[in-house]
Every structure is written in structure tokens, then in C-alpha cells.
Design a protein around this motif. Structure first.
Motif, PDB file in Angstrom:
ATOM      1  N   HIS A 149       7.278  14.521  25.140  1.00 27.97           N
ATOM      2  CA  HIS A 149       6.781  14.021  23.750  1.00 27.97           C
ATOM      3  C   HIS A 149       6.982  12.418  23.960  1.00 27.97           C
ATOM      4  O   HIS A 149       8.336  11.812  23.954  1.00 27.97           O
ATOM      5  CB  HIS A 149       7.439  14.549  22.281  1.00 27.97           C
ATOM      6  CG  HIS A 149       7.548  15.803  22.140  1.00 27.97           C
ATOM      7  ND1 HIS A 149       8.277  16.662  21.217  1.00 27.97           N
ATOM      8  CD2 HIS A 149       6.436  16.785  22.437  1.00 27.97           C
ATOM      9  CE1 HIS A 149       7.935  17.867  21.168  1.00 27.97           C
ATOM     10  NE2 HIS A 149       6.799  17.828  21.847  1.00 27.97           N
ATOM     11  N   SER A 180      11.809  16.794  24.481  1.00 31.78           N
ATOM     12  CA  SER A 180      11.389  15.716  23.543  1.00 31.78           C
ATOM     13  C   SER A 180      12.661  14.825  23.506  1.00 31.78           C
ATOM     14  O   SER A 180      12.968  14.110  24.435  1.00 31.78           O
ATOM     15  CB  SER A 180      11.101  16.184  22.031  1.00 31.78           C
ATOM     16  OG  SER A 180      10.711  14.982  21.359  1.00 31.78           O
ATOM     17  N   TRP A 238       3.551  17.351  17.441  1.00 31.42           N
ATOM     18  CA  TRP A 238       3.991  16.298  18.712  1.00 31.42           C
ATOM     19  C   TRP A 238       3.192  16.484  19.949  1.00 31.42           C
ATOM     20  O   TRP A 238       2.788  17.589  20.116  1.00 31.42           O
ATOM     21  CB  TRP A 238       5.546  16.766  19.019  1.00 31.42           C
ATOM     22  CG  TRP A 238       6.566  16.773  17.823  1.00 31.42           C
ATOM     23  CD1 TRP A 238       7.102  17.739  17.173  1.00 31.42           C
ATOM     24  CD2 TRP A 238       6.866  15.281  17.235  1.00 31.42           C
ATOM     25  NE1 TRP A 238       8.003  17.120  16.415  1.00 31.42           N
ATOM     26  CE2 TRP A 238       7.839  15.773  16.172  1.00 31.42           C
ATOM     27  CE3 TRP A 238       6.922  14.114  17.697  1.00 31.42           C
ATOM     28  CZ2 TRP A 238       8.732  14.851  15.455  1.00 31.42           C
ATOM     29  CZ3 TRP A 238       7.481  13.056  16.980  1.00 31.42           C
ATOM     30  CH2 TRP A 238       8.451  13.619  15.768  1.00 31.42           C
TER      31      TRP A 238
END
Length: 377
Positions: free
Chosen positions: A224, A197, A290
Motif C-alpha cells: 500500500h 502495508s 487500500w
């Protein structure tokens, strides 16, 4: 108090952004109207974190960011537009050293600021505590100070070179007790599942760039990101490394020497068709915060593929996405790698995997490719 410098040429946006952080109680906010003012402010009184718009007069955000990272590095969160051009500029900003970004929808700022405020505060707060790697662009900083041109980027190395560069024996995990399983029917011997992420795009650069074109297992990536960004990310990685990298937009058979980037704002999952594994995009599941969800990717893989034929890699990122599923993977006989705290921009996701006891190896970013090569040797 977190000292925040907001760099924004729009007076309305400065007022709106300042109002968001004024309500938090632990931010001391300063403003700059363009990149030139930002550099002056950082040089005279360095903040803890900076938000930086990309489109500005006199000095644009990318030029300003480049100067910040080479002259006086501080954590930066970019504010970019949800357009193809905005995506390309944002990916370049992440390469230059920005910690994170927030994509702004088109339209009047006053209409979407309340919707974006919680995510913006979360990202800026995390960035303020992020770890900027002292080695990032170090050679560029040294060469700049010496008045020299930047060095050429490194070339991908052969698999044999990766094996030679693996960690010392006393830091390596025990070898797999059984022989590697036979290949899946009509497909590949195994699959590498990667989750990341915040700080993920540069981490993916470091992971994929050393891998050779004949890397024996396909790699599926859940990073993400909004949908506008994952296509440009895949194309950028494809140019960077010897692997063939593509965004997942339709059911796609998995092949060795390929890496597959999950489409943003959706989930990337594994399935089985015609006797072999495929990767496909699925509507984002509300049970996961997410997307693409790392947990959902890993769980879907274990539904179709024996865990011993899976390797999970969890790298930098806020939160805990992927930690639970990779812990289950490890318990079921799969192998798992968590990025070490000393190299992760945010040690949230990999740290949760380590704390859950689901990491077989805890490895600095620059050693993960070599460890994968060693395990698959």
C-alpha cells in the motif's frame, strides 16, 4: 490517553494538526518546532507517538529520526511531500525506523487538512500501538554507545544457505503431499504473492535481501503506497538485493529471479498472454479500500494459475487486506505464510489471516525467506 508529540516548523501546520487531534478526545498533544526541540522533549518526557516533518530548520527530520531511533526509540509517523525527493526521503525514514508516513499534497495546508485528517488519525493511532522491534538497528545502537562505526550491511546468501537456516523440523509445516506441479506453459513453475502495508518497506528489505538471483519463482508485491513512492521503492529494493526488482507500469511477463512491485494508487493483477502469465497495473477498484489491493492480486492470480502453483505471503499492515483472498487460496490448495505477531510492526493483515484459519505457516519475518527456499527446494 495517547501522548502525541507533533514536530513541525510551520506555526500554521502545528495549529491545523493540533486541531485534528484535539477533536478526537483521546490525544494529549505537545509540540516541537524542530528536531532539536523534539529530541529535548522526548528525552525529558517520552511521548507514545511522534509525527515528524522531513523539511525543518536547524535539524531536518531524517537526522532527528536517526537520533530518536538510536537514542530513545518511539513510534514515528513521517509527514512528507508527494514528490520524487519526498519519496526517497520517506523510504530512507522507513529504513531508519519510522513506523509509517503520510504524503502531503502540494498547496495550501488548510485546503487538504480535512481530507487527510481521517487517514492521519488512523495512522497515528495505529503507530501508537505499533511494536518497535528491539532488534531493529540494535547493532548500530550498541556500536554508537561504544563509539564505533556502523557495521557493513549483510550480503545476499545462497539458496543452499537459506535451506540450512530454515526453522527446526518440529516447527515446520507438513510437506506438500503431492509432487510439485509441472511448469506452466512457456512460463515459470509458480508465483509468490506478497502483501504488506504499514511497516512494509523494511519488511520487504528483510524478505528479499537474502534471496539469491536464481530464486526459481517470480515474486509479485502489493505494498500500500502512493504512485510517487512505488517506483523509488522498487529501485531501492533492486539495489539492495540480488533479485531484479521493478515497478509494474505495463503488462510484463513474469520471470524467475525477478520481483515486481505494484504501482501505487492502482491495483496490480495477474493475467495471461501468449501462453504465459503477465503482471499488469489496473485502475484501482472501488470495492477495495487500500491500493494496490492484496485481495485483488491474489484473486486475479487464482483466475489464471492453479492455486497449487501459488504461495501467498502476508506481512505487517493495518486492516485485513489480503486475508480473505489468501484464505481462499489456502482452501483451494495453495500455500500461505503469515508474518508472526512478534515481528510485525502492525499485526493487522497477517493476524486476520491467522484468525480466519488461512495461514499454513505463521513465521517470524527473518525466517520467511528461508521457509520459501525450503518449500521450493
Amino acid at each position: 490517553m495517547i501522548r502525541l508529540l507533533i514536530v513541525e516548523d510551520s506555526a500554521l501546520m502545528r495549529r491545523l494538526l493540533g486541531g485534528v487531534f484535539a477533536t478526537q478526545g483521546d490525544f494529549e498533544v505537545f509540540f516541537a518546532r524542530d528536531g532539536m526541540e523534539a529530541l529535548e522533549a522526548i528525552a525529558s518526557d517520552p511521548p507514545d507517538v511522534v509525527t515528524l516533518d522531513i523539511q525543518m530548520p536547524r535539524m531536518d527530520g531524517l537526522t532527528c529520526l536517526d537520533r530518536i531511533m538510536l537514542e530513545r526509540p518511539v513510534p514515528v509517523v513521517m509527514l512528507s511531500s508527494l514528490t520524487a525527493a519526498g519519496a526517497e526521503a520517506t523510504l530512507e525514514a522507513l529504513r531508519l525506523g519510522a513506523v509509517d508516513f503520510l504524503a502531503k499534497p502540494a498547496g495550501a495546508a488548510s485546503l487538504f487538512i480535512d481530507e487527510l485528517a481521517p487517514t492521519l488519525v488512523e495512522k497515528v493511532r495505529a503507530a501508537a500501538g505499533a511494536k518497535l522491534r528491539s532488534s531493529h538497528r540494535l547493532s548500530e545502537r550498541v556500536r554508537l554507545r561504544a563509539g564505533m562505526r556502523p557495521a557493513a550491511p549483510a550480503r545476499p546468501v545462497r539458496l543452499s544457505m537459506l535451506r540450512a537456516a530454515r526453522p527446526a523440523a518440529d516447527t515446520m509445516p507438513d510437506p506438500m503431499p503431492e509432487a510439485m506441479p509441472r511448469p506452466m506453459a512457456g512460463a515459470v513453475p509458480g508465483i509468490v504473492l506478497v502483501g504488506c502495508s504499514t511497516g512494509g518497506p523494511p519488511a520487504l528489505d528483510a524478505l528479499l535481501a537474502p534471496l539469491p538471483a536464481d530464486f526459481p519463482w517470480p515474486i509479485v508485491i502489493a505494498q500500500h503506497m502512493p504512485a510517487t513512492f512505488t517506483g523509488p521503492l522498487a529501485r531501492r529494493l533492486d539495489k539492495l538485493c540480488a533479485l531484479t526488482v521493478q515497478e509494474v507500469t505495463r503488462p510484463t511477463p513474469l520471470l524467475p529471479g525477478h520481483a515486481y512491485v505494484g504501482r501505487g494508487d492502482a491495483d496490480v493483477i495477474l493475467g495471461s498472454r501468449l501462453g504465459g502469465p503477465v503482471v499488469l497495473a489496473a485502475p484501482s477498484h472501488p470495492a477495495h479500500r487500500w491500493h494496490p489491493s492484496v485481495d485483488r492480486l491474489v484473486d486475479s492470480a487464482m483466475e489464471h494459475i492453479p492455486p497449487v502453483q501459488l504461495i501467498g505471503v502476508l506481512m505487517t499492515g493495518m486492516g485485513d487486506d489480503g486475508a480473505a483472498a489468501m484464505t481462499r487460496l489456502h482452501a483451494a490448495g495453495g500455500r500461505t505464510i503469515a508474518e508472526a505477531e512478534e515481528t510485525a510492526v502492525i499485526w493487522g493483515m497477517p493476524g486476520e489471516l491467522v484468525r480466519a484459519g488461512g495461514a499454513e505457516a505463521v513465521t517470524p519475518l527473518e525466517d520467511i525467506a528461508g521457509l520459501l527456499a525450503d518449500w521450493l527446494a
